[in-house]
Design a protein around this motif. Structure first.
Motif, PDB file in Angstrom:
ATOM      1  N   MET A 173       0.846  -1.174   0.000  1.00  0.00           N
ATOM      2  CA  MET A 173       0.000   0.000   0.000  1.00  0.00           C
ATOM      3  C   MET A 173       0.892   1.238   0.000  1.00  0.00           C
ATOM      4  SD  MET A 173      -2.887   1.089   2.749  1.00  0.00           S
ATOM      5  CE  MET A 173      -4.439   1.139   1.921  1.00  0.00           C
ATOM      6  N   THR A 174       0.579   2.215  -0.810  1.00  0.00           N
ATOM      7  CA  THR A 174       1.358   3.437  -0.936  1.00  0.00           C
ATOM      8  C   THR A 174       0.947   4.429   0.140  1.00  0.00           C
ATOM      9  OG1 THR A 174       1.420   3.117  -3.319  1.00  0.00           O
ATOM     10  CG2 THR A 174       2.002   5.290  -2.505  1.00  0.00           C
ATOM     11  N   LYS A 175       1.950   5.032   0.779  1.00  0.00           N
ATOM     12  CA  LYS A 175       1.681   6.049   1.787  1.00  0.00           C
ATOM     13  C   LYS A 175       1.311   7.353   1.094  1.00  0.00           C
ATOM     14  CE  LYS A 175       3.889   8.794   5.330  1.00  0.00           C
ATOM     15  NZ  LYS A 175       5.155   9.182   5.919  1.00  0.00           N
ATOM     16  N   LEU A 176       0.158   7.896   1.443  1.00  0.00           N
ATOM     17  CA  LEU A 176      -0.267   9.167   0.862  1.00  0.00           C
ATOM     18  C   LEU A 176       0.347  10.307   1.653  1.00  0.00           C
ATOM     19  CD1 LEU A 176      -4.033   8.542   0.094  1.00  0.00           C
ATOM     20  CD2 LEU A 176      -2.137   8.611  -1.505  1.00  0.00           C
ATOM     21  N   THR A 177       0.909  11.253   0.944  1.00  0.00           N
ATOM     22  CA  THR A 177       1.477  12.439   1.562  1.00  0.00           C
ATOM     23  C   THR A 177       0.744  13.650   1.026  1.00  0.00           C
ATOM     24  OG1 THR A 177       3.130  12.706  -0.173  1.00  0.00           O
ATOM     25  CG2 THR A 177       3.744  11.331   1.721  1.00  0.00           C
ATOM     26  N   LEU A 178       0.970  14.799   1.649  1.00  0.00           N
ATOM     27  CA  LEU A 178       0.314  16.011   1.176  1.00  0.00           C
ATOM     28  C   LEU A 178       0.748  16.352  -0.246  1.00  0.00           C
ATOM     29  CD1 LEU A 178       0.405  18.254   4.356  1.00  0.00           C
ATOM     30  CD2 LEU A 178      -1.559  17.118   3.351  1.00  0.00           C
ATOM     31  N   GLY A 179       1.971  15.975  -0.607  1.00  0.00           N
ATOM     32  CA  GLY A 179       2.451  16.210  -1.957  1.00  0.00           C
ATOM     33  C   GLY A 179       1.765  15.338  -2.988  1.00  0.00           C
ATOM     34  N   SER A 180       1.037  14.309  -2.545  1.00  0.00           N
ATOM     35  CA  SER A 180       0.338  13.411  -3.457  1.00  0.00           C
ATOM     36  C   SER A 180      -0.943  14.021  -4.003  1.00  0.00           C
ATOM     37  CB  SER A 180      -0.029  12.105  -2.741  1.00  0.00           C
ATOM     38  OG  SER A 180       1.100  11.504  -2.204  1.00  0.00           O
ATOM     39  N   TYR A 181      -1.435  15.050  -3.366  1.00  0.00           N
ATOM     40  CA  TYR A 181      -2.689  15.661  -3.778  1.00  0.00           C
ATOM     41  C   TYR A 181      -2.386  16.841  -4.701  1.00  0.00           C
ATOM     42  CZ  TYR A 181      -4.685  12.834  -0.095  1.00  0.00           C
ATOM     43  OH  TYR A 181      -5.066  11.781   0.684  1.00  0.00           O
ATOM     44  N   PRO A 182      -2.868  16.809  -5.951  1.00  0.00           N
ATOM     45  CA  PRO A 182      -2.483  17.835  -6.924  1.00  0.00           C
ATOM     46  C   PRO A 182      -3.011  19.237  -6.618  1.00  0.00           C
ATOM     47  CG  PRO A 182      -4.182  16.414  -7.835  1.00  0.00           C
ATOM     48  CD  PRO A 182      -3.778  15.819  -6.518  1.00  0.00           C
ATOM     49  N   TYR A 183      -4.014  19.374  -5.758  1.00  0.00           N
ATOM     50  CA  TYR A 183      -4.570  20.690  -5.473  1.00  0.00           C
ATOM     51  C   TYR A 183      -3.974  21.317  -4.213  1.00  0.00           C
ATOM     52  CZ  TYR A 183      -7.870  19.166  -8.960  1.00  0.00           C
ATOM     53  OH  TYR A 183      -8.425  18.715 -10.110  1.00  0.00           O
ATOM     54  N   LEU A 184      -3.095  20.608  -3.534  1.00  0.00           N
ATOM     55  CA  LEU A 184      -2.435  21.133  -2.341  1.00  0.00           C
ATOM     56  C   LEU A 184      -0.998  21.485  -2.712  1.00  0.00           C
ATOM     57  CD1 LEU A 184      -3.756  18.657   0.375  1.00  0.00           C
ATOM     58  CD2 LEU A 184      -4.530  20.979  -0.082  1.00  0.00           C
ATOM     59  N   LEU A 185      -0.809  22.652  -3.265  1.00  0.00           N
ATOM     60  CA  LEU A 185       0.509  23.067  -3.737  1.00  0.00           C
ATOM     61  C   LEU A 185       1.261  23.809  -2.636  1.00  0.00           C
ATOM     62  CD1 LEU A 185      -0.579  24.342  -7.243  1.00  0.00           C
ATOM     63  CD2 LEU A 185       0.354  22.113  -6.642  1.00  0.00           C
ATOM     64  N   GLY A 186       2.495  23.416  -2.418  1.00  0.00           N
ATOM     65  CA  GLY A 186       3.341  24.106  -1.447  1.00  0.00           C
ATOM     66  C   GLY A 186       3.118  23.698  -0.008  1.00  0.00           C
ATOM     67  N   PHE A 187       2.407  22.596   0.237  1.00  0.00           N
ATOM     68  CA  PHE A 187       2.137  22.165   1.605  1.00  0.00           C
ATOM     69  C   PHE A 187       3.144  21.136   2.107  1.00  0.00           C
ATOM     70  CE2 PHE A 187      -1.907  24.111   0.676  1.00  0.00           C
ATOM     71  CZ  PHE A 187      -2.271  24.673   1.885  1.00  0.00           C
ATOM     72  N   GLN A 213       5.954  21.695   3.324  1.00  0.00           N
ATOM     73  CA  GLN A 213       6.506  22.209   4.571  1.00  0.00           C
ATOM     74  C   GLN A 213       5.617  21.812   5.756  1.00  0.00           C
ATOM     75  OE1 GLN A 213       6.967  26.452   4.692  1.00  0.00           O
ATOM     76  NE2 GLN A 213       7.746  26.434   6.765  1.00  0.00           N
ATOM     77  N   LEU A 214       4.306  21.790   5.549  1.00  0.00           N
ATOM     78  CA  LEU A 214       3.379  21.396   6.601  1.00  0.00           C
ATOM     79  C   LEU A 214       3.614  19.945   7.012  1.00  0.00           C
ATOM     80  CD1 LEU A 214       0.942  22.034   8.401  1.00  0.00           C
ATOM     81  CD2 LEU A 214      -0.517  21.361   6.504  1.00  0.00           C
ATOM     82  N   GLU A 215       3.867  19.102   6.034  1.00  0.00           N
ATOM     83  CA  GLU A 215       4.133  17.702   6.332  1.00  0.00           C
ATOM     84  C   GLU A 215       5.408  17.550   7.172  1.00  0.00           C
ATOM     85  OE1 GLU A 215       4.037  13.473   3.982  1.00  0.00           O
ATOM     86  OE2 GLU A 215       4.116  15.323   2.849  1.00  0.00           O
ATOM     87  N   ARG A 216       6.442  18.299   6.821  1.00  0.00           N
ATOM     88  CA  ARG A 216       7.690  18.264   7.607  1.00  0.00           C
ATOM     89  C   ARG A 216       7.446  18.790   9.020  1.00  0.00           C
ATOM     90  NH1 ARG A 216       9.859  19.964   2.636  1.00  0.00           N
ATOM     91  NH2 ARG A 216       9.892  22.139   3.317  1.00  0.00           N
ATOM     92  N   LEU A 217       6.581  19.779   9.136  1.00  0.00           N
ATOM     93  CA  LEU A 217       6.246  20.349  10.428  1.00  0.00           C
ATOM     94  C   LEU A 217       5.556  19.325  11.325  1.00  0.00           C
ATOM     95  CD1 LEU A 217       6.301  23.154  11.847  1.00  0.00           C
ATOM     96  CD2 LEU A 217       4.022  23.505  10.951  1.00  0.00           C
ATOM     97  N   VAL A 218       4.640  18.562  10.766  1.00  0.00           N
ATOM     98  CA  VAL A 218       3.949  17.517  11.526  1.00  0.00           C
ATOM     99  C   VAL A 218       4.947  16.442  11.968  1.00  0.00           C
ATOM    100  CG1 VAL A 218       2.219  15.679  11.365  1.00  0.00           C
ATOM    101  CG2 VAL A 218       1.707  17.950  10.470  1.00  0.00           C
ATOM    102  N   GLU A 219       5.839  16.058  11.089  1.00  0.00           N
ATOM    103  CA  GLU A 219       6.858  15.061  11.447  1.00  0.00           C
ATOM    104  C   GLU A 219       7.764  15.573  12.554  1.00  0.00           C
ATOM    105  OE1 GLU A 219       8.903  13.963   7.876  1.00  0.00           O
ATOM    106  OE2 GLU A 219       7.144  12.972   7.027  1.00  0.00           O
ATOM    107  N   ARG A 220       8.169  16.855  12.471  1.00  0.00           N
ATOM    108  CA  ARG A 220       9.036  17.445  13.492  1.00  0.00           C
ATOM    109  C   ARG A 220       8.335  17.479  14.848  1.00  0.00           C
ATOM    110  NH1 ARG A 220      10.964  23.455  12.608  1.00  0.00           N
ATOM    111  NH2 ARG A 220       9.025  23.918  13.635  1.00  0.00           N
ATOM    112  N   THR A 221       7.047  17.796  14.832  1.00  0.00           N
ATOM    113  CA  THR A 221       6.289  17.838  16.078  1.00  0.00           C
ATOM    114  C   THR A 221       6.186  16.454  16.705  1.00  0.00           C
ATOM    115  OG1 THR A 221       5.005  19.684  15.222  1.00  0.00           O
ATOM    116  CG2 THR A 221       4.089  18.520  17.089  1.00  0.00           C
ATOM    117  N   ALA A 222       5.973  15.438  15.878  1.00  0.00           N
ATOM    118  CA  ALA A 222       5.857  14.075  16.386  1.00  0.00           C
ATOM    119  C   ALA A 222       7.170  13.593  16.996  1.00  0.00           C
ATOM    120  CB  ALA A 222       5.430  13.137  15.265  1.00  0.00           C
ATOM    121  N   LYS A 223       8.294  14.095  16.503  1.00  0.00           N
ATOM    122  CA  LYS A 223       9.607  13.666  16.981  1.00  0.00           C
ATOM    123  C   LYS A 223      10.157  14.548  18.096  1.00  0.00           C
ATOM    124  CE  LYS A 223      11.007  11.908  12.471  1.00  0.00           C
ATOM    125  NZ  LYS A 223      11.925  12.095  11.345  1.00  0.00           N
ATOM    126  N   SER A 224       9.399  15.557  18.529  1.00  0.00           N
ATOM    127  CA  SER A 224       9.937  16.531  19.473  1.00  0.00           C
ATOM    128  C   SER A 224      10.216  15.941  20.848  1.00  0.00           C
ATOM    129  CB  SER A 224       8.998  17.725  19.602  1.00  0.00           C
ATOM    130  OG  SER A 224       7.779  17.339  20.200  1.00  0.00           O
TER     131      SER A 224
END
Length: 140
Positions: free
Chosen positions: A1-15, A17-28
């Motif tokens: 199964m492929t992991k969906l990321t925010l970059g996978s959605y064609p209408y969410l351009l430039g997000f 950074q948000l995905e990296r932010l969520v990952e950073r928060t989870a690892k804090s």
């Protein structure tokens, strides 16, 4: 199964950074110490309250770095020769991190009855409508 990321959605351009932010928060590495509350004080303001009993103002550091609010506490070693029969009041160092959204600014901080209050405000972005002109190709 492929992991969906925010970059996978064609209408969410430039997000991405948000995905990296969520990952950073989870690892804090934030554990449950010290306990804290976050309350909404108005439509555009918040207050973070941390229970820092036993810490003096000099023992606490509040910084904002790369859109992240960091609160650190480190008590000074007491030079007295106290012998504890039971030590239930935590006196350990801590670091609590909160990721701030764009437009959120840290205001004042205050101490009251062993509670550290940090006030935040969120600016309301102005609605901007921009018209883009369509250029004719060169040589046409």
């Amino acid at each position: 199964m492929t992991k969906l990321t925010l970059g996978s959605y064609p209408y969410l351009l430039g997000f991405d950074q948000l995905e990296r932010l969520v990952e950073r928060t989870a690892k804090s590495g934030n554990d449950g110490y010290p306990p804290f509350n976050i309350e909404q004080t108005s439509d555009h303001s918040f207050r973070i309250t941390l229970a820092v009993a036993g810490f003096a103002e000099e023992d606490l550091t509040i910084t904002v770095e790369d859109s992240q609010l960091n609160v650190r506490g480190a008590q000074q070693d007491a030079d007295d020769d106290r012998v504890f029969l039971h030590r239930g009041i935590a006196a350990r160092q801590f670091q609590k991190s909160f990721v701030l959204a764009e437009g959120v600014e840290v205001g004042a901080a205050s101490m009251e009855n062993g509670l550290l209050h940090v006030d935040l405000t969120r600016s309301v972005p102005e609605t901007v409508v921009q018209t883009i002109q369509i250029n004719k190709p060169r040589g046409a």
